[in-house]
Design a protein around this motif. Structure first.
Motif, short mmCIF file in Angstrom:
data_model
loop_
_atom_site.label_atom_id
_atom_site.label_comp_id
_atom_site.label_asym_id
_atom_site.label_seq_id
_atom_site.Cartn_x
_atom_site.Cartn_y
_atom_site.Cartn_z
N TYR A 20 10.79 41.54 -11.11
CA TYR A 20 10.68 41.59 -12.57
C TYR A 20 11.95 41.08 -13.25
O TYR A 20 11.91 40.59 -14.38
N PHE A 21 13.08 41.21 -12.58
CA PHE A 21 14.36 40.94 -13.24
C PHE A 21 15.19 39.85 -12.57
O PHE A 21 16.29 39.53 -13.05
N SER A 22 14.71 39.27 -11.50
CA SER A 22 15.54 38.33 -10.73
C SER A 22 15.98 37.11 -11.54
O SER A 22 17.08 36.58 -11.33
N ASP A 23 15.15 36.68 -12.49
CA ASP A 23 15.48 35.48 -13.25
C ASP A 23 16.56 35.71 -14.31
O ASP A 23 17.11 34.74 -14.84
N THR B 76 20.89 38.26 -18.92
CA THR B 76 21.54 36.98 -19.21
C THR B 76 20.61 35.98 -19.89
O THR B 76 20.99 34.83 -20.10
N THR B 77 19.38 36.41 -20.22
CA THR B 77 18.42 35.49 -20.82
C THR B 77 17.82 36.11 -22.07
O THR B 77 17.87 37.32 -22.27
N LEU B 78 17.26 35.26 -22.90
CA LEU B 78 16.50 35.69 -24.06
C LEU B 78 15.11 35.09 -23.98
O LEU B 78 14.96 33.91 -23.59
N PRO B 79 14.10 35.86 -24.34
CA PRO B 79 14.15 37.26 -24.75
C PRO B 79 14.46 38.17 -23.55
O PRO B 79 14.36 37.74 -22.39
N SER B 80 14.80 39.40 -23.82
CA SER B 80 15.07 40.36 -22.75
C SER B 80 13.80 40.64 -21.95
O SER B 80 12.70 40.61 -22.50
N PRO B 81 13.94 40.87 -20.68
CA PRO B 81 12.74 41.11 -19.86
C PRO B 81 12.07 42.42 -20.23
O PRO B 81 12.71 43.39 -20.66
#
Length: 374
Positions: free
Chosen positions: A57-60, A29-34
């Motif tokens: 690593y991905f919670s945000d 849901t964010t940019l840039p991708s994790p």
């Protein structure tokens, strides 16, 4: 000595697979991708146990919702109750390092995977497998069912933390020894008396719990990279095939003999197991009956099924080809492709998983050369 394992056992317990975990694109849901998460996964561990390390690593970037975590490899959901090392050996014929997996925190495929509620689910799956192994070895699972809460807790923690010496110390109380140091003859499912079925204590004649995974790779080339990835569990057969050790002077039962015993259909030109057992039975004293199916153990109804061969998708086991002959192309145990003349007793003693099952991955297929012969 209790609590001291062999060098090979230490390699198994310390073994790990480098993973590169990608978050599925639908959950970003964010940019840039994790960036993908890099992690070492214990071979004897299970994927859901990695979630506490992976989620930070991905919670945000996760969308709103409740976590229902699962993993896939090239689009195929991974069964969480199969040890990570077994999944890797089975699905990565040409091992890639790091192993690229995709993690999902939403959209659990309940029609394809059994529910998993995190560590508790993995723990009870492990305990149930241990009960199955105990039943195969001793004829019942009383020793496991009668474990104290403290021992059960410490046993599970030793598996989680890969503390082999602690594991060996606690598991020795279960009396699940399978084979001795002498290499012995093995036969499948010989008859046993009622007294043997009810005994608790030293293992009876060395029954070995085996979980066999047979992958159909279709038309096969010498280059494993050319084998297409598995797109469905329908392409893999899963079997429980307990085998039993009996001493026969002057003979060493090796891995080749074990594979022949587990998959006799691939050895049509050699004597079958039934023929060998018939010869042994002719030497038995008369009047010995078969095993009693009315075992009084409370867990017998659920464990009795481990006496049988469980085969799923049997029609997929043998690749069909108008002229080709299906063959065993690969045997892999704990990441090793051992020589088939290695004593099977050594394999069992050193390469079993902590739930006391020996996991064997086998690939079958039709070679291109043989498929072209008339």
């Amino acid at each position: 000595m209790v609590g001291v394992g062999s060098e090979a056992q230490k390699y198994v317990w310390e073994g790990a697979i480098p993973l590169q975990i990608h978050l599925h694109e639908s959950e970003i849901t964010t940019l840039p991708s994790p960036e993908p998460a890099l992690i070492l996964a214990p071979r004897i561990g299970y994927l859901p146990l990695l979630v506490p390390q992976i989620k930070p690593y991905f919670s945000d970037t996760l969308p709103p919702g409740v976590d229902t975590v699962w993993f896939d490899f090239k689009g195929m959901p991974l069964k969480w109750y199969i040890p990570t090392g077994v999944l890797f050996d089975l699905l990565c014929l040409e091992p890639e390092r790091p192993w690229n997996l995709t993690v999902h925190f939403r959209g659990y495929p309940g029609d394809l995977l059994s529910p998993c509620e995190g560590e508790d689910s993995v723990k009870w799956s492990y305990i149930n497998s241990l009960k199955e192994a105990a039943y195969i070895i001793n004829g019942n699972s009383k020793n496991v069912m009668n474990m104290s809460q403290i021992d059960q807790f410490e046993l599970w923690r030793s598996v989680l933390n890969r503390e082999m010496e602690a594991y060996l110390r606690i598991s020795s109380k279960l009396k699940l020894g399978i084979v001795g140091e002498d290499y012995t003859k093995i036969v499948m499912s010989p008859r046993q008396s009622n007294n043997e079925a009810d005994s608790v204590g030293p293992s009876r004649a060395g029954r070995i719990p085996v979980r066999l995974y047979v992958r159909n790779v279709g038309e096969y080339t010498d280059d494993l990279e050319d084998v297409p990835p598995v797109d469905s569990w329908d392409r893999i057969c899963y079997m429980n095939k307990p085998v039993e050790i009996q001493r026969e002077e002057g003979k060493i039962f090796n891995l080749y003999d074990a594979i022949k015993m587990l998959l006799p259909e691939f050895f049509p030109d050699e004597p079958s197991i039934d023929e060998e057992l018939s010869k042994l039975e002719l030497e038995d004293e008369p009047g010995i009956g078969g095993s009693n199916l009315s075992d009084p153990d409370p867990d017998t109804n659920t464990m009795r099924k481990t006496e049988l061969v469980t085969v799923k998708n049997e029609t997929q086991l043998y690749p069909s080809h108008p002229t080709g002959k299906s063959e065993i192309k690969l045997v892999r145990i704990q990441g090793i492709e051992p020589k088939l003349d290695i004593p099977f007793s050594w394999v069992v003693t050193n390469l079993i998983n902590p739930e006391h099952f020996l996991h064997i991955c086998v690939c079958v297929g039709v070679s291109q050369d043989s498929s072209k012969t008339s």
